[in-house]
Design a protein around this motif. Structure first.
Motif, mmCIF file in Angstrom:
data_model
loop_
_atom_site.group_PDB
_atom_site.id
_atom_site.type_symbol
_atom_site.label_atom_id
_atom_site.label_comp_id
_atom_site.label_asym_id
_atom_site.label_seq_id
_atom_site.Cartn_x
_atom_site.Cartn_y
_atom_site.Cartn_z
ATOM 1 N N GLU A 1 40.609 46.813 51.063
ATOM 2 C CA GLU A 1 39.276 46.306 50.711
ATOM 3 C C GLU A 1 38.369 47.442 50.249
ATOM 4 O OE1 GLU A 1 35.471 44.132 52.818
ATOM 5 O OE2 GLU A 1 37.451 43.806 53.708
ATOM 6 N N ALA A 2 38.459 48.580 50.883
ATOM 7 C CA ALA A 2 37.647 49.728 50.465
ATOM 8 C C ALA A 2 37.979 50.122 49.031
ATOM 9 C CB ALA A 2 37.874 50.905 51.412
ATOM 10 N N LEU A 3 39.270 50.136 48.690
ATOM 11 C CA LEU A 3 39.664 50.489 47.325
ATOM 12 C C LEU A 3 39.251 49.414 46.323
ATOM 13 C CD1 LEU A 3 41.399 53.116 46.452
ATOM 14 C CD2 LEU A 3 41.099 52.713 48.853
ATOM 15 N N GLU A 4 39.255 48.151 46.736
ATOM 16 C CA GLU A 4 38.751 47.077 45.872
ATOM 17 C C GLU A 4 37.280 47.321 45.540
ATOM 18 O OE1 GLU A 4 39.334 43.238 47.695
ATOM 19 O OE2 GLU A 4 41.502 43.544 47.821
ATOM 20 N N ARG A 5 36.526 47.735 46.527
ATOM 21 C CA ARG A 5 35.101 48.020 46.312
ATOM 22 C C ARG A 5 34.912 49.177 45.336
ATOM 23 N NH1 ARG A 5 31.926 47.174 52.047
ATOM 24 N NH2 ARG A 5 32.796 45.120 52.491
ATOM 25 N N VAL A 6 35.772 50.169 45.433
ATOM 26 C CA VAL A 6 35.678 51.309 44.516
ATOM 27 C C VAL A 6 35.985 50.857 43.091
ATOM 28 C CG1 VAL A 6 36.656 53.555 43.898
ATOM 29 C CG2 VAL A 6 36.175 53.016 46.294
ATOM 30 N N THR A 7 37.017 50.053 42.908
ATOM 31 C CA THR A 7 37.339 49.591 41.555
ATOM 32 C C THR A 7 36.259 48.656 41.018
ATOM 33 O OG1 THR A 7 38.759 47.805 42.392
ATOM 34 C CG2 THR A 7 39.833 49.878 41.820
ATOM 35 N N ALA A 8 35.497 48.034 41.909
ATOM 36 C CA ALA A 8 34.390 47.167 41.486
ATOM 37 C C ALA A 8 33.114 47.959 41.207
ATOM 38 C CB ALA A 8 34.116 46.105 42.544
ATOM 39 N N GLY A 9 33.152 49.285 41.447
ATOM 40 C CA GLY A 9 32.002 50.105 41.096
ATOM 41 C C GLY A 9 31.312 50.822 42.243
ATOM 42 N N GLN A 10 31.675 50.514 43.482
ATOM 43 C CA GLN A 10 31.052 51.220 44.606
ATOM 44 C C GLN A 10 31.597 52.655 44.646
ATOM 45 O OE1 GLN A 10 31.857 50.416 48.992
ATOM 46 N NE2 GLN A 10 29.824 49.477 48.734
ATOM 47 N N PRO A 11 30.754 53.635 44.869
ATOM 48 C CA PRO A 11 31.243 55.016 44.924
ATOM 49 C C PRO A 11 32.250 55.207 46.068
ATOM 50 C CG PRO A 11 28.838 54.963 44.783
ATOM 51 C CD PRO A 11 29.297 53.552 45.033
ATOM 52 N N LEU A 12 33.285 55.986 45.803
ATOM 53 C CA LEU A 12 34.272 56.317 46.825
ATOM 54 C C LEU A 12 33.597 56.955 48.025
ATOM 55 C CD1 LEU A 12 37.266 56.600 47.712
ATOM 56 C CD2 LEU A 12 37.271 58.823 46.546
ATOM 57 N N GLU A 13 32.568 57.760 47.780
ATOM 58 C CA GLU A 13 31.849 58.458 48.832
ATOM 59 C C GLU A 13 31.130 57.501 49.792
ATOM 60 O OE1 GLU A 13 32.567 60.851 45.316
ATOM 61 O OE2 GLU A 13 31.446 58.994 45.539
ATOM 62 N N LYS A 14 30.988 56.243 49.405
ATOM 63 C CA LYS A 14 30.408 55.227 50.281
ATOM 64 C C LYS A 14 31.502 54.349 50.893
ATOM 65 C CE LYS A 14 27.020 51.410 50.289
ATOM 66 N NZ LYS A 14 26.812 51.458 51.691
#
Length: 143
Positions: free
Chosen positions: A8-21
């Motif tokens: 889920e964290a990686l899904e958020r990153v691919t959707a535009g959320q910064p990895l650092e968050k």
């Protein structure tokens, strides 16, 4: 709301959320999990490949490192897929210098180094990362 799984964290990153968050939020979920079963569940599902070779390899390193750090019964098989390793070295540092690359090369945990990712010796530490104890010592301190 924090991501419940690494996938889920990686899904958020691919959707535009910064990895650092996204990654620190997942780490909080992992570290605050009530036990082994919950931690295993949080890394069990394979994150979709993102197309970013570094991010895909990082996901494998994170799952492998956390499983070892918390002495989970197994590392998910997906973490060892060929897309979870880099062909070229990646030195993760706020600045680039020969000295920093040398330090990271030797300080990196094996789970990262084996994937050609070079980072500090405790790359996923958080204030909430209470290490499990073994004979009164943190598991990471036991050699």
């Amino acid at each position: 709301m924090r991501p419940a799984t690494l996938a889920e964290a990686l899904e958020r990153v691919t959707a535009g959320q910064p990895l650092e968050k996204a990654l620190p939020e997942f780490l909080d979920t992992f570290y605050l999990a009530p036990g082994t079963e919950a931690r295993m569940k949080s890394i069990a599902d394979e994150p979709s490949l993102t197309g970013d070779m570094r991010l895909d390899a990082l996901a494998g390193a994170v799952a492998d490192y956390l499983a070892g750090l918390y002495r989970l019964p197994e590392v998910p098989n997906w973490a060892f897929g060929p897309k979870r390793f880099l062909d070229e070295p990646w030195h993760v540092a706020p600045f680039d210098s020969d000295a920093m690359r040398e330090y990271l090369t030797f300080a990196s945990p094996a789970e990262f180094r084996s994937r050609n990712i070079f980072t500090e010796e405790r790359p996923l530490r958080r204030a909430r990362s209470h290490l499990p104890l073994t004979n009164g010592r943190a598991a990471a301190d036991v050699t």
